[in-house]
Scaffold this motif. Structure first.
Motif, PDB file in Angstrom:
ATOM      1  N   GLU A 100       0.836  -1.213   0.000  1.00 36.03           N
ATOM      2  CA  GLU A 100       0.000   0.000   0.000  1.00 36.03           C
ATOM      3  C   GLU A 100       0.868   1.259   0.000  1.00 36.03           C
ATOM      4  N   TYR A 103       1.912   1.649  -3.582  1.00 38.87           N
ATOM      5  CA  TYR A 103       0.820   2.152  -4.434  1.00 38.87           C
ATOM      6  C   TYR A 103       0.551   3.630  -4.164  1.00 38.87           C
ATOM      7  N   LEU A 104       0.705   4.016  -2.904  1.00 37.08           N
ATOM      8  CA  LEU A 104       0.513   5.425  -2.567  1.00 37.08           C
ATOM      9  C   LEU A 104       1.534   6.285  -3.300  1.00 37.08           C
ATOM     10  N   GLY A 105       2.759   5.751  -3.432  1.00 35.54           N
ATOM     11  CA  GLY A 105       3.797   6.476  -4.168  1.00 35.54           C
ATOM     12  C   GLY A 105       3.413   6.729  -5.614  1.00 35.54           C
ATOM     13  N   ALA A 106       2.567   5.859  -6.160  1.00 32.70           N
ATOM     14  CA  ALA A 106       2.144   5.997  -7.558  1.00 32.70           C
ATOM     15  C   ALA A 106       0.816   6.740  -7.672  1.00 32.70           C
ATOM     16  N   TYR A 107       0.425   7.436  -6.604  1.00 29.46           N
ATOM     17  CA  TYR A 107      -0.906   8.047  -6.569  1.00 29.46           C
ATOM     18  C   TYR A 107      -1.144   9.016  -7.722  1.00 29.46           C
TER      19      TYR A 107
END
Lengths: 239, 297
Positions: A100, A103-107
């Protein structure tokens, strides 16, 4: 890629960054070194848009595009433009899983396929993160958290990656590993701005270096030249 | 107590409890992200009831249309409250936003008196929802069954959004570290607005169901349900969405069942919630499902 002229940061009466000029070329590793409170973190926080600043020029040139003025743009927009910061102290979200966090880094991105591709790439670069993908970020060791912070910053596919004290608090063999990875990331075509207290390691891998003293640039030059500079040796390399 | 009576009380308690839960979820989400107790939330709930009164009773729109307009209208009101009263204070000390919240609450209540007048208005219940279903010796009113079903369904959808979608990930991240979330490219103000929108939409549904269930509206109708829902959120563990729902259900059962079994206590009905609050604060201050609040590093 990044041009800064006359950058000033003030916190109330404290003048943390004075008229700093920096220039970072595409594909370079540039390092800012200096003592505690020299204004290193303030400088990159200003570039990221986390700290209020004034500047004559603060312009970023994404690859293959005309230069863009960063002033007046919020941090999230700068992330979209291709700047990422791995902050001091790593700032992993401890209650989210490793995956997670990534994925947050790819927001800022919407290309699902590209995100999955980069996730696999991150796991290839940091195999331990793959083993721990469903573990909570807070359960990782300090070194693993630093790897996660690096991997997370890469997930936005930045063209300019800024790292604030990536070696802080790590065991010596991990410091070496982190610097190896920084070079790998750089060879993959990313420009890097590295803030470090570990001046020796930083100067060793940097193409260009700036020494900050009480908020102003005191010395600048090629990394290897600064390693031999007696002033730098005396003040930052232990003699 | 006959079986019929017990089933009636049970459904009543479940209905009342899930309405408390639906309101409590809005308190808990805003608190989880901003550490702000949105005192205006009970009044947002009241607006939901008034919207459905005006659309269906005054303007005689079809039910579904009236409900749709009400939810959208109340969501817009919730967004306005955030934009006008809280967002300018985002970097101010937390107590400033809290005072602003109390001010907004008084403002909405008194504005409602000016605009709607203080006279309670009756809401017309759709006959279809009031036709009893008879099972053996038990008579069930469809509306009474609908309330918990809709509430649980909506909270289920909300949980899915928070744990399985991208904006949900951003919400969970903001609740721990706003600055790092911005570094990830998240537009924090937009996610906070989304939180207010979701909380307000759920409060609107609660207001609509409340207006149908207890068919009248008045400007101060949001105060006590608001307080009780807040207590439910604290009881369940503030910051936790399932906790808010569980807290609401428990509160609903305590209120209804204690009066069902001890009718002479009915005068103290509104006091039970506060007794429950004092009890949980003494035994487990973080609430049933709340996590220990760590200081941000």
């Amino acid at each position: 890629m990044l041009e800064i002229r006359g950058l000033n940061v003030k916190y109330g009466a404290i003048h943390a960054v004075r008229d700093v000029c920096l220039s970072i070329g595409k594909g370079e590793i540039v390092t800012l070194i200096g003592a505690n409170g020299a204004g290193k973190s303030s400088t990159i926080r200003a570039i990221m848009g986390l700290t209020r600043c004034t500047a004559e020029t603060l312009s970023f040139t994404p690859p293959g595009q005309p230069p863009l003025d960063l002033q007046g743009r919020p941090a999230e927009e700068r992330v979209k433009m291709g700047i990422a910061l791995s902050p001091e102290g790593r700032r992993i979200l401890p209650h989210l899983t490793v995956e997670e966090n990534l994925y947050l880094g790819a927001y800022s991105r919407d290309d699902t396929d590209g995100i999955e591709e980069d996730l696999e790439h991150a796991y290839a670069l940091f195999p331990r993160l793959k083993e721990r993908r469903s573990q909570k970020g807070g359960t990782l060791s300090g070194g693993e958290q630093q790897m996660l912070a690096l991997a997370r910053a890469l997930m936005s596919r930045p063209s300019l990656l800024m790292l604030d004290e990536p070696s802080l608090g790590l065991a010596p063999f991990l410091v070496e590993e982190v610097f190896d990875i920084i070079q790998t990331i750089n060879r993959e075509g990313r420009t890097i701005l590295l803030v470090e207290q570990n001046a020796f390691a930083a100067l060793n891998i940097a193409h260009k270096a700036y020494v900050l003293e009480v908020g102003a640039v005191a010395i600048e030059g090629r990394g290897e030249d600064l390693l031999k500079d007696p002033r730098v040796q005396a003040a930052y390399l232990g003699g | 107590m006959t079986l019929n009576m017990f089933v009636q009380h049970f459904i009543n308690a479940l209905g009342l409890g899930s309405l408390y839960g639906l309101i409590a979820v809005g308190y808990t989400m805003v608190y989880g992200i901003l550490r702000l107790i949105n005192f205006a939330h009970g009044d947002i709930f009241m607006l939901g009831a008034y919207f459905v009164y005006f659309t269906t009773v005054v303007f005689k729109l079809p039910w579904l249309l009236g409900v749709g307009i009400s939810i959208i209208g109340v969501t817009v009101c919730g967004l306005l409250v955030d934009r006008i009263a809280y967002r300018p204070l985002r970097n101010a000390p937390r107590i400033s936003a809290l005072i602003s919240a109390i001010g907004v609450s008084f403002f909405i209540e008194n504005l409602a008196i000016v605009v709607f007048s203080g006279i309670p208005r009756p809401v017309v219940q759709p006959p279809l929802l009031m036709k009893p279903i008879v099972v053996g010796q038990v008579r069930l009113i469809p509306l009474g069954l609908m309330v918990p079903v809709i509430s649980f369904f909506l909270v289920g959808v909300l949980l899915w959004m928070v744990y399985k979608t991208k904006p949900g990930l951003a919400m969970r991240s903001i609740s721990f570290d706003i600055e790092t979330t911005r570094l990830m490219g998240v537009s924090v103000d937009r996610i906070i607005a989304l939180t207010f929108a979701l909380g307000s939409a759920l409060a609107a549904v609660a207001g609509i169901l409340w207006a149908l269930r207890y068919p009248r509206v008045e400007p101060f109708m949001g105060i006590f349900p608001g307080f009780k829902a807040f207590i439910a959120a604290v009881f369940g563990g503030i910051g936790s969405i399932p906790g808010a729902m569980v807290g609401g259900i428990i509160l609903g059962f305590v209120e209804i069942m204690s009066i069902a079994f001890f009718p002479h206590l009915s005068g103290y009905k509104d006091a039970f919630a506060f007794v429950l609050l004092i009890f949980i604060l003494l035994i487990k201050p973080t609430g049933l499902m709340g996590e220990k609040l760590e200081d941000k590093i």
